[in-house]
Motif scaffolding. Structure first.
Motif, PDB file in Angstrom:
ATOM      1  N   ALA A 282       0.704  -1.132  -0.064  1.00 33.52           N
ATOM      2  CA  ALA A 282       0.084   0.099  -0.071  1.00 33.52           C
ATOM      3  C   ALA A 282       0.993   1.208  -0.079  1.00 33.52           C
ATOM      4  N   THR A 283       0.222   2.338  -0.587  1.00 32.59           N
ATOM      5  CA  THR A 283       0.969   3.612  -0.523  1.00 32.59           C
ATOM      6  C   THR A 283       0.235   4.326   0.519  1.00 32.59           C
ATOM      7  N   LEU A 284       1.086   5.027   1.457  1.00 26.57           N
ATOM      8  CA  LEU A 284       0.392   5.812   2.702  1.00 26.57           C
ATOM      9  C   LEU A 284       1.115   7.269   2.407  1.00 26.57           C
ATOM     10  N   ASP A 285       0.213   8.312   2.543  1.00 27.60           N
ATOM     11  CA  ASP A 285       0.311   9.594   2.308  1.00 27.60           C
ATOM     12  C   ASP A 285      -0.430  10.282   3.646  1.00 27.60           C
ATOM     13  N   ASN A 286       0.510  11.137   4.586  1.00 25.17           N
ATOM     14  CA  ASN A 286      -0.243  11.722   5.586  1.00 25.17           C
ATOM     15  C   ASN A 286      -1.050  11.015   6.455  1.00 25.17           C
ATOM     16  N   ASN A 287      -0.717   9.718   6.847  1.00 27.16           N
ATOM     17  CA  ASN A 287      -1.662   8.893   7.630  1.00 27.16           C
ATOM     18  C   ASN A 287      -2.932   8.408   6.868  1.00 27.16           C
ATOM     19  N   ALA A 304      -9.196   4.458  -2.856  1.00 27.06           N
ATOM     20  CA  ALA A 304     -10.455   4.295  -2.184  1.00 27.06           C
ATOM     21  C   ALA A 304     -10.422   5.386  -1.096  1.00 27.06           C
ATOM     22  N   ASP A 305     -11.662   5.932  -0.771  1.00 29.42           N
ATOM     23  CA  ASP A 305     -11.813   6.858   0.143  1.00 29.42           C
ATOM     24  C   ASP A 305     -11.521   6.034   1.596  1.00 29.42           C
ATOM     25  N   HIS A 306     -11.898   5.078   1.798  1.00 32.74           N
ATOM     26  CA  HIS A 306     -11.627   3.958   2.807  1.00 32.74           C
ATOM     27  C   HIS A 306     -11.319   2.819   2.484  1.00 32.74           C
ATOM     28  N   VAL A 307     -10.539   2.098   3.333  1.00 34.88           N
ATOM     29  CA  VAL A 307      -9.952   0.616   3.311  1.00 34.88           C
ATOM     30  C   VAL A 307     -10.174  -0.097   4.305  1.00 34.88           C
ATOM     31  N   VAL A 308     -10.764  -1.369   4.284  1.00 36.04           N
ATOM     32  CA  VAL A 308     -11.367  -2.140   5.462  1.00 36.04           C
ATOM     33  C   VAL A 308     -10.432  -3.412   5.257  1.00 36.04           C
ATOM     34  N   LEU A 309      -9.578  -3.639   6.314  1.00 34.46           N
ATOM     35  CA  LEU A 309      -8.769  -5.008   6.504  1.00 34.46           C
ATOM     36  C   LEU A 309      -9.743  -5.896   7.088  1.00 34.46           C
ATOM     37  N   ARG A 367      -9.896   1.887  13.764  1.00 35.06           N
ATOM     38  CA  ARG A 367      -8.952   2.339  12.823  1.00 35.06           C
ATOM     39  C   ARG A 367      -7.500   1.655  13.352  1.00 35.06           C
ATOM     40  N   GLY A 368      -6.800   1.062  12.245  1.00 31.50           N
ATOM     41  CA  GLY A 368      -5.579   0.411  12.367  1.00 31.50           C
ATOM     42  C   GLY A 368      -4.482   1.701  12.804  1.00 31.50           C
ATOM     43  N   GLN A 369      -3.415   1.067  13.709  1.00 32.42           N
ATOM     44  CA  GLN A 369      -2.445   2.148  14.066  1.00 32.42           C
ATOM     45  C   GLN A 369      -1.090   1.513  13.222  1.00 32.42           C
ATOM     46  N   LEU A 370      -0.269   2.509  12.923  1.00 32.38           N
ATOM     47  CA  LEU A 370       1.059   2.076  12.535  1.00 32.38           C
ATOM     48  C   LEU A 370       1.951   3.062  13.200  1.00 32.38           C
ATOM     49  N   GLN A 371       2.993   2.246  13.940  1.00 30.79           N
ATOM     50  CA  GLN A 371       3.970   3.059  14.770  1.00 30.79           C
ATOM     51  C   GLN A 371       3.486   4.035  16.001  1.00 30.79           C
ATOM     52  N   GLY A 372       2.154   3.538  16.079  1.00 29.16           N
ATOM     53  CA  GLY A 372       1.563   4.381  17.262  1.00 29.16           C
ATOM     54  C   GLY A 372       0.491   5.386  16.356  1.00 29.16           C
ATOM     55  N   GLU A 373       0.493   5.693  15.315  1.00 32.08           N
ATOM     56  CA  GLU A 373      -0.021   6.464  14.567  1.00 32.08           C
ATOM     57  C   GLU A 373      -1.440   5.902  13.956  1.00 32.08           C
ATOM     58  N   THR A 374      -2.492   6.657  14.173  1.00 31.74           N
ATOM     59  CA  THR A 374      -3.697   6.100  13.583  1.00 31.74           C
ATOM     60  C   THR A 374      -3.641   6.461  12.123  1.00 31.74           C
ATOM     61  N   LEU A 375      -4.030   5.411  11.424  1.00 31.32           N
ATOM     62  CA  LEU A 375      -4.340   5.665   9.959  1.00 31.32           C
ATOM     63  C   LEU A 375      -5.905   5.943   9.837  1.00 31.32           C
ATOM     64  N   GLN A 376      -6.221   7.122   9.103  1.00 31.98           N
ATOM     65  CA  GLN A 376      -7.323   7.753   9.135  1.00 31.98           C
ATOM     66  C   GLN A 376      -8.142   7.240   8.525  1.00 31.98           C
ATOM     67  N   ASN A 377      -8.122   6.566   7.372  1.00 35.63           N
ATOM     68  CA  ASN A 377      -8.989   5.722   6.556  1.00 35.63           C
ATOM     69  C   ASN A 377      -8.875   4.324   6.339  1.00 35.63           C
ATOM     70  N   LEU A 378      -8.128   3.738   7.488  1.00 38.19           N
ATOM     71  CA  LEU A 378      -8.081   2.397   7.095  1.00 38.19           C
ATOM     72  C   LEU A 378      -8.623   1.664   8.570  1.00 38.19           C
ATOM     73  N   TYR A 379      -9.661   0.707   8.551  1.00 37.05           N
ATOM     74  CA  TYR A 379     -10.385   0.256   9.496  1.00 37.05           C
ATOM     75  C   TYR A 379      -9.976  -1.180   9.498  1.00 37.05           C
ATOM     76  N   ALA A 408     -18.896  -0.478   8.963  1.00 35.25           N
ATOM     77  CA  ALA A 408     -19.995   0.144   7.893  1.00 35.25           C
ATOM     78  C   ALA A 408     -20.748   1.262   7.996  1.00 35.25           C
ATOM     79  N   GLN A 409     -21.157   1.135   9.589  1.00 34.81           N
ATOM     80  CA  GLN A 409     -21.803   2.508  10.036  1.00 34.81           C
ATOM     81  C   GLN A 409     -20.967   3.505   9.992  1.00 34.81           C
ATOM     82  N   GLN A 410     -19.854   3.631  10.360  1.00 35.01           N
ATOM     83  CA  GLN A 410     -18.818   4.972  10.499  1.00 35.01           C
ATOM     84  C   GLN A 410     -18.626   5.123   9.089  1.00 35.01           C
ATOM     85  N   ILE A 411     -18.393   4.382   8.166  1.00 35.77           N
ATOM     86  CA  ILE A 411     -18.094   4.885   7.013  1.00 35.77           C
ATOM     87  C   ILE A 411     -19.403   5.519   6.099  1.00 35.77           C
TER      88      ILE A 411
END
Length: 418
Positions: A282-287, A304-309, A367-379, A408-411
């Motif tokens: 995946a390509t990440l930009d600004n979390n 996509a506006d949102h990604v769900v793992l 929302r998933g976290q990467l190195q302690g930072e929350t990824l804003q559009n990844l659930y 799904a409700q939050q999206i």
């Protein structure tokens, strides 16, 4: 390719989330690598059977409330007991709209019978699955001659120890002789492809009818009904006593039927199904996840506006264990686990195993976290999540359904709750 939401994983969690999003007007895609864990499922779903301290849950609402104190990192605790209960009821309704009939309710677990004659708690079970039998009934547990994946005599012996009146027998079905020549082909799924044919119904019914005339109930292996319950319904109309079905060793016919019906509903609702593919990076930009690169579309990223793992746990290769620890395979998300390998397991195989609670760490919105930072559009949803033990606590199916609908409700309605 541009979508509103891309879901990574096509099992129970991914499909329920995709169906809910599509029904909410989203243009949604599911990237599915292959056969999901549903194909190995009994067809029953559990919501919460035991608390982390081993206490059995009789009242679901009370159990969910207690869980918030005992296990604050449990996905149910992050979502909140009240919302979990509401999502569970919504899931029951959504499954019914997909053509999946169930018995059971979120308010209290029932006890279903296992293939070995034991009983275990469940939230929802297919209507053909027997629940705790009433004493006094004369039950006939019936196998198919030569079919090794279901042993009626073992089940009957266990049931007799519970004080039940049980007979065990096998029936001959010559129409399956061509499968018996190759033991690796004599499995529930291949048998179902034969027994689901209209031309074979009369022979199956004739083999079971005499037994139905001398017993109060017949329990038979779930070896038909890959796509619907027509054979089961017809047999119950023809036989002199009720017929029930017990799941067999995987692959599971009830689980595969659930997978098929959910997949069909997702496609009918406008979703894009991408089978035989997997997200490699995946390509990440600004979390934010901006692009997904897959094996089959390596030159064309998915946006996509949102990604769900929903990639699953160790069984589905969503989590990978190595010498240096446990990692999430697609995004490298932070994983809840112990760094001390010696603490991953207990010597007694039947104890609750600590590694079962390993999984992706999220915030309260999942929302998933990467190195302690929350990824804003990844659930993150389903069994790839950490903080719970699906086997010991009896909550695997519920985690998949509840987290799928929560995300799904939050999206669909950020910040709100229906």
């Amino acid at each position: 390719m541009k979508f509103d939401t891309v879901i990574v994983g096509g099992g129970l969690a991914g499909l329920l989330c995709g169906i809910r999003l599509s029904r909410g007007g989203q243009r949604c895609a599911i990237v599915s690598r292959g056969q999901s864990a549903l194909s190995f499922s009994s067809g029953s779903l559990d919501l919460l059977s035991r608390l982390p301290d081993g206490t059995a849950v009789q009242d679901t609402a009370a159990g969910l409330a207690a869980l918030e104190t005992l296990a604050p990192e449990h996905p149910y605790s992050l979502i909140g007991a009240g919302r979990v209960y509401q999502y569970a009821r919504e899931a029951q309704s959504l499954l019914a709209k997909c053509g999946l009939k169930f018995q059971g309710d979120a308010s209290a677990p029932h006890r279903r019978v296992t293939p070995l004659g034991m009983t275990r708690p469940a939230w929802l079970s297919p209507p053909e699955v027997p629940l705790s039998p009433r004493k006094g009934e004369h039950i006939c547990v019936v196998g198919i001659n030569g079919f090794a994946d279901f042993q009626p005599h073992l089940a009957a012996a266990t049931l007799r120890k519970q004080g039940l009146r049980v007979t065990a027998t096998d029936i001959d079905l010559p129409l399956l002789d061509n499968l018996r020549d190759n033991p690796s082909e004599f499995r529930a799924v291949t048998i179902a492809r034969q027994l689901d044919q209209d031309s074979h119904f009369a022979e199956l019914c004739a083999a079971l009818r005499p037994l139905s005339e001398t017993h109060d109930a017949i329990w038979f292996p779930a070896c038909f009904g890959l796509t619907d319950d027509k054979v089961y319904t017809r047999l119950n109309a023809e036989l002199a006593c009720p017929l029930y079905l017990l799941p067999t060793l995987p692959p599971s016919v009830p689980g595969m039927r659930m997978q098929t019906l959910l997949q069909q509903q997702f496609i009918r609702s406008g979703g894009a199904w991408m089978p035989g593919d997997e997200v490699l990076r995946a390509t990440l930009d600004n979390n934010m996840v901006s692009q997904l690169w897959t094996r089959r579309h390596e030159d064309i990223p998915l946006r996509a506006d949102h990604v769900v793992l929903a990639s699953g746990s160790f069984f589905s290769n969503g989590l990978v264990a190595g010498r240096d620890g446990v990692r999430e395979k697609v995004f490298g998300l932070d994983v809840l686990h112990s760094p001390d390998r010696a603490s991953w397991y207990r010597d007694n195989l039947f104890d609750a195993q600590p590694w079962q609670q390993f999984g992706v760490r999220t915030d309260a919105t999942l929302r998933g976290q990467l190195q302690g930072e929350t990824l804003q559009n990844l659930y993150v949803i389903g069994s790839v999540l950490g903080g719970y033990d699906a086997i010991h606590q009896g909550c695997g199916g519920g985690i998949c359904a509840v987290t799928a609908l929560h995300v799904a409700q939050q999206i669909c309605a950020p910040g709100g709750f229906e």
